[in-house]
Write a protein that holds these residues in place. Structure first.
Motif, PDB file in Angstrom:
ATOM      1  N   GLY A   1     -21.831  96.951   2.424  1.00 33.74           N
ATOM      2  CA  GLY A   1     -22.306  98.053   3.255  1.00 33.74           C
ATOM      3  C   GLY A   1     -22.985  99.177   2.494  1.00 33.74           C
ATOM      4  O   GLY A   1     -23.080 100.291   3.018  1.00 33.74           O
ATOM      5  N   VAL A   2     -23.465  98.914   1.278  1.00 31.60           N
ATOM      6  CA  VAL A   2     -24.142  99.976   0.524  1.00 31.60           C
ATOM      7  C   VAL A   2     -25.382 100.413   1.301  1.00 31.60           C
ATOM      8  O   VAL A   2     -26.136  99.585   1.819  1.00 31.60           O
ATOM      9  CB  VAL A   2     -24.534  99.512  -0.893  1.00 31.60           C
ATOM     10  CG1 VAL A   2     -23.307  99.245  -1.733  1.00 31.60           C
ATOM     11  CG2 VAL A   2     -25.435  98.288  -0.847  1.00 31.60           C
ATOM     12  N   PRO A   3     -25.619 101.720   1.408  1.00 27.12           N
ATOM     13  CA  PRO A   3     -26.737 102.187   2.239  1.00 27.12           C
ATOM     14  C   PRO A   3     -28.104 102.087   1.589  1.00 27.12           C
ATOM     15  O   PRO A   3     -29.112 102.028   2.289  1.00 27.12           O
ATOM     16  CB  PRO A   3     -26.375 103.661   2.493  1.00 27.12           C
ATOM     17  CG  PRO A   3     -25.543 104.047   1.314  1.00 27.12           C
ATOM     18  CD  PRO A   3     -24.782 102.827   0.926  1.00 27.12           C
ATOM     19  N   GLY A   4     -28.159 102.083   0.241  1.00 26.18           N
ATOM     20  CA  GLY A   4     -29.458 102.091  -0.412  1.00 26.18           C
ATOM     21  C   GLY A   4     -29.422 101.520  -1.808  1.00 26.18           C
ATOM     22  O   GLY A   4     -28.351 101.169  -2.329  1.00 26.18           O
ATOM     23  N   PRO A   5     -30.591 101.427  -2.458  1.00 29.73           N
ATOM     24  CA  PRO A   5     -30.670 100.818  -3.793  1.00 29.73           C
ATOM     25  C   PRO A   5     -29.945 101.625  -4.867  1.00 29.73           C
ATOM     26  O   PRO A   5     -29.534 101.058  -5.879  1.00 29.73           O
ATOM     27  CB  PRO A   5     -32.167 100.750  -4.062  1.00 29.73           C
ATOM     28  CG  PRO A   5     -32.769 101.805  -3.191  1.00 29.73           C
ATOM     29  CD  PRO A   5     -31.912 101.842  -1.966  1.00 29.73           C
TER      30      PRO A   5
ATOM     31  N   TYR B   1     -36.102 104.072  -1.831  1.00 27.83           N
ATOM     32  CA  TYR B   1     -36.302 103.539  -3.182  1.00 27.83           C
ATOM     33  C   TYR B   1     -35.316 104.194  -4.146  1.00 27.83           C
ATOM     34  O   TYR B   1     -34.516 105.046  -3.768  1.00 27.83           O
ATOM     35  CB  TYR B   1     -37.750 103.803  -3.625  1.00 27.83           C
ATOM     36  CG  TYR B   1     -38.201 102.964  -4.801  1.00 27.83           C
ATOM     37  CD1 TYR B   1     -38.301 101.580  -4.680  1.00 27.83           C
ATOM     38  CD2 TYR B   1     -38.500 103.550  -6.021  1.00 27.83           C
ATOM     39  CE1 TYR B   1     -38.704 100.796  -5.743  1.00 27.83           C
ATOM     40  CE2 TYR B   1     -38.916 102.774  -7.097  1.00 27.83           C
ATOM     41  CZ  TYR B   1     -39.011 101.403  -6.955  1.00 27.83           C
ATOM     42  OH  TYR B   1     -39.405 100.629  -8.027  1.00 27.83           O
ATOM     43  N   TYR B   2     -35.370 103.796  -5.413  1.00 25.21           N
ATOM     44  CA  TYR B   2     -34.504 104.380  -6.424  1.00 25.21           C
ATOM     45  C   TYR B   2     -34.743 105.881  -6.545  1.00 25.21           C
ATOM     46  O   TYR B   2     -35.872 106.358  -6.412  1.00 25.21           O
ATOM     47  CB  TYR B   2     -34.770 103.744  -7.788  1.00 25.21           C
ATOM     48  CG  TYR B   2     -34.313 102.308  -7.907  1.00 25.21           C
ATOM     49  CD1 TYR B   2     -33.016 101.932  -7.595  1.00 25.21           C
ATOM     50  CD2 TYR B   2     -35.185 101.321  -8.352  1.00 25.21           C
ATOM     51  CE1 TYR B   2     -32.604 100.611  -7.728  1.00 25.21           C
ATOM     52  CE2 TYR B   2     -34.784 100.001  -8.494  1.00 25.21           C
ATOM     53  CZ  TYR B   2     -33.496  99.657  -8.177  1.00 25.21           C
ATOM     54  OH  TYR B   2     -33.088  98.352  -8.295  1.00 25.21           O
TER      55      TYR B   2
ATOM     56  N   LEU C   1     -34.670  93.059  -0.311  1.00 19.92           N
ATOM     57  CA  LEU C   1     -33.495  92.212  -0.127  1.00 19.92           C
ATOM     58  C   LEU C   1     -32.390  92.980   0.600  1.00 19.92           C
ATOM     59  O   LEU C   1     -31.770  92.463   1.537  1.00 19.92           O
ATOM     60  CB  LEU C   1     -32.997  91.710  -1.486  1.00 19.92           C
ATOM     61  CG  LEU C   1     -31.842  90.710  -1.492  1.00 19.92           C
ATOM     62  CD1 LEU C   1     -31.968  89.751  -2.667  1.00 19.92           C
ATOM     63  CD2 LEU C   1     -30.490  91.410  -1.555  1.00 19.92           C
ATOM     64  N   LEU C   2     -32.163  94.221   0.190  1.00 19.84           N
ATOM     65  CA  LEU C   2     -31.139  95.035   0.850  1.00 19.84           C
ATOM     66  C   LEU C   2     -31.514  95.304   2.302  1.00 19.84           C
ATOM     67  O   LEU C   2     -30.662  95.248   3.197  1.00 19.84           O
ATOM     68  CB  LEU C   2     -30.959  96.346   0.090  1.00 19.84           C
ATOM     69  CG  LEU C   2     -29.929  97.328   0.638  1.00 19.84           C
ATOM     70  CD1 LEU C   2     -28.553  96.671   0.750  1.00 19.84           C
ATOM     71  CD2 LEU C   2     -29.857  98.571  -0.223  1.00 19.84           C
TER      72      LEU C   2
ATOM     73  N   PHE D   1     -23.213  99.682  -8.399  1.00 18.07           N
ATOM     74  CA  PHE D   1     -22.332  98.518  -8.374  1.00 18.07           C
ATOM     75  C   PHE D   1     -22.769  97.438  -9.363  1.00 18.07           C
ATOM     76  O   PHE D   1     -21.934  96.720  -9.899  1.00 18.07           O
ATOM     77  CB  PHE D   1     -22.300  97.908  -6.967  1.00 18.07           C
ATOM     78  CG  PHE D   1     -21.332  98.582  -6.029  1.00 18.07           C
ATOM     79  CD1 PHE D   1     -20.001  98.191  -5.988  1.00 18.07           C
ATOM     80  CD2 PHE D   1     -21.749  99.610  -5.190  1.00 18.07           C
ATOM     81  CE1 PHE D   1     -19.108  98.803  -5.124  1.00 18.07           C
ATOM     82  CE2 PHE D   1     -20.861 100.230  -4.325  1.00 18.07           C
ATOM     83  CZ  PHE D   1     -19.532  99.834  -4.295  1.00 18.07           C
ATOM     84  N   THR D   2     -24.079  97.298  -9.577  1.00 17.90           N
ATOM     85  CA  THR D   2     -24.591  96.134 -10.301  1.00 17.90           C
ATOM     86  C   THR D   2     -25.389  96.453 -11.552  1.00 17.90           C
ATOM     87  O   THR D   2     -25.667  95.549 -12.332  1.00 17.90           O
ATOM     88  CB  THR D   2     -25.506  95.308  -9.377  1.00 17.90           C
ATOM     89  OG1 THR D   2     -26.680  96.071  -9.059  1.00 17.90           O
ATOM     90  CG2 THR D   2     -24.792  94.900  -8.108  1.00 17.90           C
ATOM     91  N   ARG D   3     -25.848  97.707 -11.731  1.00 19.73           N
ATOM     92  CA  ARG D   3     -26.776  98.111 -12.798  1.00 19.73           C
ATOM     93  C   ARG D   3     -28.198  97.595 -12.543  1.00 19.73           C
ATOM     94  O   ARG D   3     -29.073  97.720 -13.409  1.00 19.73           O
ATOM     95  CB  ARG D   3     -26.293  97.643 -14.185  1.00 19.73           C
ATOM     96  CG  ARG D   3     -25.031  98.319 -14.667  1.00 19.73           C
ATOM     97  CD  ARG D   3     -24.707  97.932 -16.098  1.00 19.73           C
ATOM     98  NE  ARG D   3     -25.789  98.264 -17.018  1.00 19.73           N
ATOM     99  CZ  ARG D   3     -25.972  99.463 -17.576  1.00 19.73           C
ATOM    100  NH1 ARG D   3     -25.127 100.450 -17.295  1.00 19.73           N
ATOM    101  NH2 ARG D   3     -26.974  99.666 -18.400  1.00 19.73           N
ATOM    102  N   CYS D   4     -28.453  97.038 -11.385  1.00 17.09           N
ATOM    103  CA  CYS D   4     -29.811  96.596 -11.065  1.00 17.09           C
ATOM    104  C   CYS D   4     -30.745  97.815 -11.022  1.00 17.09           C
ATOM    105  O   CYS D   4     -30.529  98.746 -10.247  1.00 17.09           O
ATOM    106  CB  CYS D   4     -29.832  95.881  -9.716  1.00 17.09           C
ATOM    107  SG  CYS D   4     -31.462  95.282  -9.210  1.00 17.09           S
TER     108      CYS D   4
END
Length: 506
Positions: free
Chosen positions: A414-418, A458-459, A444-445, A424-427
């Protein structure tokens, strides 16, 4: 004549205008602004002006110009004009921040501050106006095997050709979509490279989207050039259209490309695979400066919000060329001219009547250069399956080796954004700062959440957007607030006696 600056220590404390990027848009903006008497600094990371499209054109041989084509050779005229302009030019310079001027260190006369590193020295430079002409980046193209040795971006191969005259020596395959894919294929073929196949991944259904704009395209400069390019490539190599999926295979090294077309499969052996599926605006510095942006469905990418003059949502900051939306080299140059002209008007170097006259001339040329662009965008829009891989084992973030499956797992939380996905992932946290994975991660999200990419966003990018050494940061001018933040107090000398001012935490 231009003033060539080799070290940040030789930069002036302030300029009327700082232009970032020496491609067609940046060069044209700098030339136009300097013509009207502005003190202009053009800062660029490369060794010589021209950007990606005109890279190394000023030192290219006649054979190089023939191989690369007339559009590349046209860059020489622009660079000759630039060489004769009255402005400052900082080559090999890294611009790592753009923002409001520091209230403590600024003189109050300049609205913006630009962080620049050059020659191992970093300096904050004051500016009245900033034009960002940072160009575009190749769009991410993730599919099974795309990170193995022997697979590289088409743009990287083109850089090697232009800057060093290096070309592939083995059997070369090109895969992807877009005019630049065929342009590179023709350039490699002219250089004697063994191009054994061009695999076109353009979705067949794109014709339906592009058809309403075909008349505009037919009357544009793109039509005849594009037809000649396609015929040349078709005459000299195998072109495979309608690819619906591809996979790079090999034992530790690329050895073949597996191509799927509906229910059929092809196996093409080769030594090198070059990938390209279009380009997207380079947003990192734009977003770090705080400029608003939107999702452009036609581009399938984010782009900054700008008006007809190139002005962004941040006062004093304009964006021109492919950094504002993919428009091509010629249109980028005209957008740069408009942005440079607007800077001259805003800083009272020209009157409204002169501005309107020149603006009309540039706008007319820009409209001509943009004719047919909508057709190209619709015709070569990359397919969704190539933008967002269905295979969970496909790597999305090359820097941190994060797969599509891992991102889907996190999206299911349920993460709302990148930005939360990054935590969570370091992506997007690696050296490229999301340049190679950002668009894929966002789409993808958005797909997992069932919402448009624009809603995901975006980031969150913050300066410095490029690496800055500790020695460079330590040598920056220190404000009183910064000293108190680190040391807790700042000492001053008053007529032989010292006085200490402490921070609120003491």
């Amino acid at each position: 004549m231009i003033k060539d600056i080799q070290s940040a220590a030789n930069l002036a404390p302030a300029y009327d205008l700082v232009v970032v990027g020496a491609g067609p848009a940046g060069l044209s903006a700098a030339i136009e602004a300097s013509t009207h008497g502005l003190a202009v600094l053009l800062a660029d990371e490369n060794e010589s002006p021209g950007g990606q499209i005109y890279r190394s054109v000023d030192r290219a041989s006649d054979a190089d110009l023939t191989r690369m084509g007339p559009d590349y050779a046209a860059g020489r005229r622009l660079i000759e004009r630039f060489r004769g302009a009255d402005l400052s030019y900082a080559r090999r310079a890294t611009v790592w921040s753009v923002g409001p001027a520091d209230e403590e260190t600024g003189d109050g006369a300049h609205a913006l501050e630009v962080g620049i590193s050059l020659g191992g020295i970093a300096r904050p430079i004051a500016a009245d106006r900033v034009i960002l002409a940072t160009g575009a980046l190749e769009r991410p193209f993730p599919f099974p095997g795309w990170t193995m040795p022997g697979v590289m971006a088409a743009g990287a191969a083109q850089i090697l050709m232009k800057s060093s005259g290096l070309v592939p020596s083995g059997r070369t395959i090109l895969a992807g979509t877009g005019p630049l894919l065929y342009l590179l294929a023709s350039q490699l073929l002219r250089a004697g490279v063994s191009v054994i196949a061009v695999v076109d991944t353009t979705p067949v259904e794109n014709w339906r989207l592009a058809l309403p704009h075909v008349l505009s395209f037919a009357t544009s400069p793109y039509a005849l050039k594009g037809l000649k390019l396609l015929l040349e490539v078709h005459r000299h190599t195998r072109v495979i259209r309608g690819a619906t999926a591809i996979e790079a295979v090999g034992s530790g090294q690329f050895s073949a490309l597996r191509v799927h077309r509906s229910n059929k499969s092809l196996h093409i052996e080769g030594d090198l695979l070059l990938l390209h599926q279009g380009i997207a605006p380079n947003l990192n510095l734009t977003l770090a400066a705080g400029c608003d942006y939107v999702w452009d469905e036609r581009l399938a990418a984010f782009r900054p919000n700008v008006d007809g003059r190139g002005a962004s949502s941040v006062s004093g900051v304009s964006i021109a060329g492919d950094a504002a939306g993919i428009v091509g080299a010629v249109a980028s140059a005209h957008q740069g001219e408009l942005a440079g002209l607007a800077a001259a008007l805003d800083l009272n170097r020209i009157g409204q009547s002169v501005y309107e006259q020149r603006r009309a001339q540039h706008a007319q040329k820009l409209a001509r250069a943009l004719r047919g662009r909508t057709f190209i965008d619709d015709r070569f829009r990359p397919g969704k399956t190539f933008r967002v891989p269905e295979d969970d084992g496909t790597i999305i973030c090359r820097c941190e080796e994060i797969t599509a499956g891992k991102l889907r797992e996190v999206a299911a939380l349920g993460v709302p954004g990148p930005n939360q996905m990054k935590a969570f992932t370091r992506c997007g946290m690696g050296p490229c700062q999301g340049r190679l994975c950002g668009l894929t991660a966002v789409e993808l999200l958005a797909q997992c959440r069932g919402v448009p990419p624009g809603e995901v966003g975006y980031y969150r990018l913050r300066p410095p957007i490029k690496p800055v050494t500790l020695s460079e940061l330590a040598a920056l001018p220190h404000t009183e607030a910064a000293t108190i933040a680190v040391a807790g107090f700042v000492e001053r000398a008053h007529d032989g006696a010292q006085d200490a001012t402490y921070g609120s935490h003491r």
